[in-house]
Scaffold this motif. Structure first.
Motif, short mmCIF file in Angstrom:
data_model
loop_
_atom_site.label_atom_id
_atom_site.label_comp_id
_atom_site.label_asym_id
_atom_site.label_seq_id
_atom_site.Cartn_x
_atom_site.Cartn_y
_atom_site.Cartn_z
N LEU A 56 -18.91 2.55 11.62
CA LEU A 56 -20.12 1.88 11.16
C LEU A 56 -20.56 2.46 9.82
O LEU A 56 -20.47 3.66 9.59
N GLY A 57 -21.05 1.61 8.95
CA GLY A 57 -21.48 2.04 7.63
C GLY A 57 -20.38 1.98 6.58
O GLY A 57 -20.64 2.21 5.40
N SER A 58 -19.15 1.67 6.98
CA SER A 58 -18.04 1.58 6.02
C SER A 58 -18.21 0.35 5.14
O SER A 58 -18.67 -0.71 5.59
N ARG A 59 -17.80 0.50 3.87
CA ARG A 59 -17.99 -0.57 2.88
C ARG A 59 -16.71 -0.84 2.10
O ARG A 59 -15.90 0.06 1.90
N LEU A 60 -16.60 -2.09 1.63
CA LEU A 60 -15.57 -2.47 0.66
C LEU A 60 -16.28 -3.15 -0.50
O LEU A 60 -17.19 -3.96 -0.30
N LEU A 61 -15.82 -2.83 -1.73
CA LEU A 61 -16.42 -3.40 -2.93
C LEU A 61 -15.42 -4.31 -3.63
O LEU A 61 -14.23 -3.98 -3.72
N ALA A 62 -15.91 -5.44 -4.15
CA ALA A 62 -15.03 -6.36 -4.87
C ALA A 62 -14.47 -5.72 -6.13
O ALA A 62 -13.38 -6.05 -6.58
N THR A 63 -15.21 -4.77 -6.70
CA THR A 63 -14.75 -4.10 -7.93
C THR A 63 -13.70 -3.04 -7.65
O THR A 63 -13.10 -2.51 -8.58
N ASP A 64 -13.48 -2.71 -6.37
CA ASP A 64 -12.52 -1.66 -6.01
C ASP A 64 -11.47 -2.26 -5.08
O ASP A 64 -11.40 -1.96 -3.90
N GLN A 65 -10.63 -3.14 -5.65
CA GLN A 65 -9.66 -3.88 -4.84
C GLN A 65 -8.53 -2.99 -4.31
O GLN A 65 -7.78 -3.40 -3.43
N GLY A 66 -8.39 -1.79 -4.85
CA GLY A 66 -7.29 -0.94 -4.44
C GLY A 66 -7.55 -0.15 -3.17
O GLY A 66 -6.74 0.69 -2.79
N ARG A 67 -8.71 -0.37 -2.50
CA ARG A 67 -9.04 0.40 -1.31
C ARG A 67 -9.30 -0.51 -0.12
O ARG A 67 -10.41 -0.58 0.40
N PRO A 68 -8.30 -1.29 0.34
CA PRO A 68 -8.50 -2.13 1.52
C PRO A 68 -8.40 -1.32 2.80
O PRO A 68 -8.04 -0.14 2.79
N TRP A 69 -8.73 -1.92 3.92
CA TRP A 69 -8.51 -1.33 5.23
C TRP A 69 -7.12 -1.74 5.69
O TRP A 69 -6.82 -2.94 5.78
N VAL A 70 -6.28 -0.77 5.98
CA VAL A 70 -4.85 -1.02 6.23
C VAL A 70 -4.52 -0.68 7.67
O VAL A 70 -5.08 0.25 8.26
N SER A 71 -3.59 -1.43 8.26
CA SER A 71 -3.13 -1.15 9.63
C SER A 71 -2.35 0.17 9.65
O SER A 71 -1.91 0.67 8.61
N ASP A 72 -2.17 0.73 10.83
CA ASP A 72 -1.63 2.07 10.98
C ASP A 72 -0.30 2.27 10.26
O ASP A 72 -0.06 3.29 9.63
N ASN A 73 0.59 1.30 10.37
CA ASN A 73 1.91 1.41 9.73
C ASN A 73 1.99 0.69 8.39
O ASN A 73 3.09 0.52 7.85
N GLY A 74 0.86 0.20 7.91
CA GLY A 74 0.83 -0.39 6.58
C GLY A 74 1.37 -1.81 6.49
O GLY A 74 1.67 -2.28 5.40
N THR A 75 1.46 -2.53 7.61
CA THR A 75 2.00 -3.89 7.57
C THR A 75 0.98 -4.87 7.01
O THR A 75 1.32 -5.75 6.22
N PHE A 76 -0.30 -4.72 7.43
CA PHE A 76 -1.34 -5.66 7.01
C PHE A 76 -2.49 -4.89 6.34
O PHE A 76 -2.71 -3.71 6.63
N ALA A 77 -3.21 -5.60 5.48
CA ALA A 77 -4.38 -5.02 4.81
C ALA A 77 -5.51 -6.03 4.84
O ALA A 77 -5.28 -7.25 4.81
N PHE A 78 -6.74 -5.51 4.86
CA PHE A 78 -7.94 -6.35 4.87
C PHE A 78 -8.86 -5.87 3.75
O PHE A 78 -9.15 -4.68 3.63
N GLY A 79 -9.32 -6.81 2.93
CA GLY A 79 -10.21 -6.43 1.84
C GLY A 79 -10.40 -7.57 0.86
O GLY A 79 -10.15 -8.74 1.16
N PHE A 80 -10.85 -7.22 -0.35
CA PHE A 80 -11.06 -8.19 -1.42
C PHE A 80 -9.75 -8.45 -2.14
O PHE A 80 -8.97 -7.52 -2.38
N THR A 81 -9.52 -9.70 -2.51
CA THR A 81 -8.33 -10.05 -3.29
C THR A 81 -8.71 -11.15 -4.27
O THR A 81 -9.56 -12.00 -3.95
N PRO A 82 -8.13 -11.17 -5.48
CA PRO A 82 -8.49 -12.21 -6.46
C PRO A 82 -8.10 -13.60 -5.96
O PRO A 82 -7.09 -13.78 -5.29
#
Length: 628
Positions: A56-82
């Motif tokens: 709780l309290g975790s954030r994602l910023l549109a200006t910081d696209q390089g920091r998505p939330w990634v699955s344990d083995n890196g298969t999928f990512a969730f975040g902002f994308t152009p």
């Protein structure tokens, strides 16, 4: 040196830099220094992403696209994308490890793009919220659900969990245009393509419910402005899987890990109907309905594309030296079989039968959108509908004829259906005399003419040599398809032009007349031979082969149900000579060879007994199996 327990408790509330400084101040041995170096390396390794549980309290910023939330083995990512629009962003899930442009499999805001000021936060109430300035663009609506953390799973599913690991929200339950392996598509869910920027329509994959059956279908849906109309008028089904009749338990469409796609049903998902079966699938569809968060050995995705086709893709790491998505299967092979592909215009195939072009209807004009698309837009001043104050003033309108063209329409669009109109032009006249008619469609069914009178043109037309489309337009409108409106000015051609044109017209008329006579003779001769062959076949006892379209017309679209048996429903119909027949739909004939089916039909057709109804014909077309 042992690490004090209070450091583990303080880890979530201190920044990584402060923690490292305190550890340096406590480091009194080389062993502790080694631990510090190890943690520094971990921070460097994961500085570009966040994996594991998201608190709780975790954030994602549109200006910081390089920091998505990634699955344990890196298969999928969730975040902002152009997005495709400059300086606007999507929030979504994509394949994190693949090179090139990101392949999205889910999006929270595809119809509401956000700016670089947007923030996505899992707030302290357990709600996932997308804010763009002061505006709330999207939310998971999970406030008060006691969600404690989020997890980007290896299956591509973003899940919000409570403290006791109970899922309260997941992206799999809110699909957009893509189905991933082991992702269930239940009766209440649907895949939808993005709305067309030109005409606003969109496509959907969903379950269509009938009184006693279910069908997985592709539909073309009209824009939101039609929302107040009945559902049957606002969507048109142009592709469907085999019917699923009289089942109990859940009915779920699913793509399994081996690349097979179909529908599972029953209390334990033990029943299955394959829409597409991959040769390497040995476990079956039923196993996919019971799996979750499984790392996939082969990446696949099933997507409903913006052109209305449903297509299955597989990621291949070696395609002539490159890595790319490879199509494995598509639901529709002929693009013009897809309703709405040209809006309400007419779809035309090129010689390769793969590429399409669109022609606008008379009374409409071509318009270029801001995105560079060209589409047909109906002008209200050209519309063929007459107002109720002038219902009988047919002189204000005329009929534009579009040869060799048929049209997709729902039965909510039908005003009347005539079967006693012989000359083709009479079908156009019937529309002209009906104030509510905007178009009519003429065709032949086994030498018998039919004429559909329509109140709307919504789903698009297609080339059909046996049909003619008549469109009602105002008297001052150009009769050329897609032409611009022309005034009713009195400009006339010169006498010299008329003298040149007249002999050419007469010569062409004579030539066309001769060709028509020759064509009539050939057609009449072929029809006579066909009748003779049919009579011979019926006399000899061999069942006739009917097309699915034939049976639709013979049974008035299966509208007269006689009864339902153990293997399907029985409908009343009539042959071209007036003979009454019973048409049985075989629901439980699961995929087996067409050759074997026809052999069985011929065997049954040769049997004669006083207590048996004679089998005089059959239909074996695609997934359709009928006995006549």
């Amino acid at each position: 040196m042992a690490v004090p327990m209070h450091w583990y408790k303080r880890w979530p509330v201190f920044s990584s830099s402060l923690l490292i400084l305190e550890w340096f101040s406590m480091a009194t041995s080389s062993y502790c220094c080694a631990w510090v170096v190890y943690f520094l390396l971990l921070l460097v390794r994961f500085s570009g992403c966040m994996a594991g549980r998201i608190g709780l309290g975790s954030r994602l910023l549109a200006t910081d696209q390089g920091r998505p939330w990634v699955s344990d083995n890196g298969t999928f990512a969730f975040g902002f994308t152009p997005s495709d629009t400059r300086d606007l962003f999507l929030v979504g899930i994509w394949f994190a490890e693949l090179p090139g442009d990101r392949t999205l499999v889910w999006s929270a805001n595809r119809n509401s793009l956000v700016t670089k000021d947007a923030i996505l936060e899992l707030d302290t109430t357990g709600n996932l919220v997308l804010m763009d300035g002061d505006d709330t663009v999207w939310t998971s609506n999970t406030s008060g659900s006691r969600a404690e953390f989020a997890d980007m799973s290896e299956s591509g599913n973003l899940i919000l969990y409570t403290a006791n690991n109970r899922a309260v929200w997941q992206s799999f339950a809110h699909p957009t245009d893509t189905l991933l392996p082991n992702q269930p598509l239940t009766v209440s869910l649907e895949l939808t393509s993005p709305k067309s920027p030109s005409h606003g329509g969109y496509y959907a994959l969903k379950m269509l419910q009938q009184p006693t059956s279910l069908t997985l279908a592709l539909t073309y849906n009209l824009p939101d402005s039609f929302d107040e109309s009945p559902e049957g008028h606002t969507n048109y089904s142009y592709w469907a899987s085999p019917d699923i009749s009289n089942v109990t338990g859940d009915v779920v469409a699913v793509l399994d890990e081996a690349g097979s796609f179909g529908v599972v049903y029953g209390q334990s998902s033990n029943g299955a109907i394959y829409v597409y079966k991959n040769d390497g699938d040995y476990d079956g569809l039923s196993s996919a309905a019971n799996k979750s968060n499984v790392r996939l050995s082969v990446l696949r995705r099933l997507i409903i594309e913006t052109n209305g086709n449903l297509r299955l893709y597989r990621w291949d790491n070696d395609v002539n030296g490159s890595r790319q998505w490879v199509p494995e299967w598509a639901a529709v092979s002929n693009p013009c079989d897809i309703a709405g592909i040209c809006g309400n215009g007419i779809c035309n195939l090129d010689r390769s039968k793969t590429n399409t072009s669109c022609t606008c209807l008379p009374g409409t004009s071509k318009i270029s959108s801001a995105a560079g698309e060209t589409y047909c837009s109906q002008n209200s001043s050209m519309t063929g509908k007459c107002d109720y104050g002038n219902r009988n003033r047919t002189s204000d309108f005329k009929i534009a004829t579009v040869q060799q063209t048929n049209y997709y329409f729902s039965y909510f669009s039908v005003l009347a259906n005539y079967s006693d109109i012989a000359p083709v032009s009479k079908c156009g006249d019937a529309c002209l005399s009906d104030c509510d008619c905007v178009a009519s469609v003429y065709g032949l069914d086994d030498e018998k003419p039919y004429c559909w009178i329509l109140r709307s043109l919504d789903y698009g037309g297609f080339e059909d040599p046996s049909s003619t489309l008549f469109v009602k337009v105002r008297s001052n409108v150009s009769l050329e398809p897609g032409g611009d409106r022309r005034g009713s000015g009195s400009g006339s051609s010169s006498v010299h032009d008329k003298i040149l044109v007249l002999p050419i017209v007469l010569s062409m008329g004579v030539l066309i007349g001769l060709l028509c006579l020759l064509l009539y003779y050939n057609v009449h001769r072929k029809r006579h031979l066909k009748r003779s062959m049919e009579s011979t076949l019926i006399f000899e006892g061999a069942p006739l082969s009917f097309s699915y379209r034939d049976l639709q017309l013979r049974t008035c679209n299966f509208s007269q149900l006689l009864g339902t048996g153990g293997f399907g429903s029985v409908y009343k119909g009539s042959l071209s000579d007036g003979t009454l027949v019973a048409v049985k739909k075989l629901d439980r004939v699961f995929p087996h060879g067409e050759k074997e089916f026809i052999t069985e039909v011929n065997t049954i057709g040769s049997m004669h007994h006083m207590n048996l109804v004679r089998l005089c014909g059959y239909c074996s077309e695609g997934s359709h199996r009928y006995g006549v």
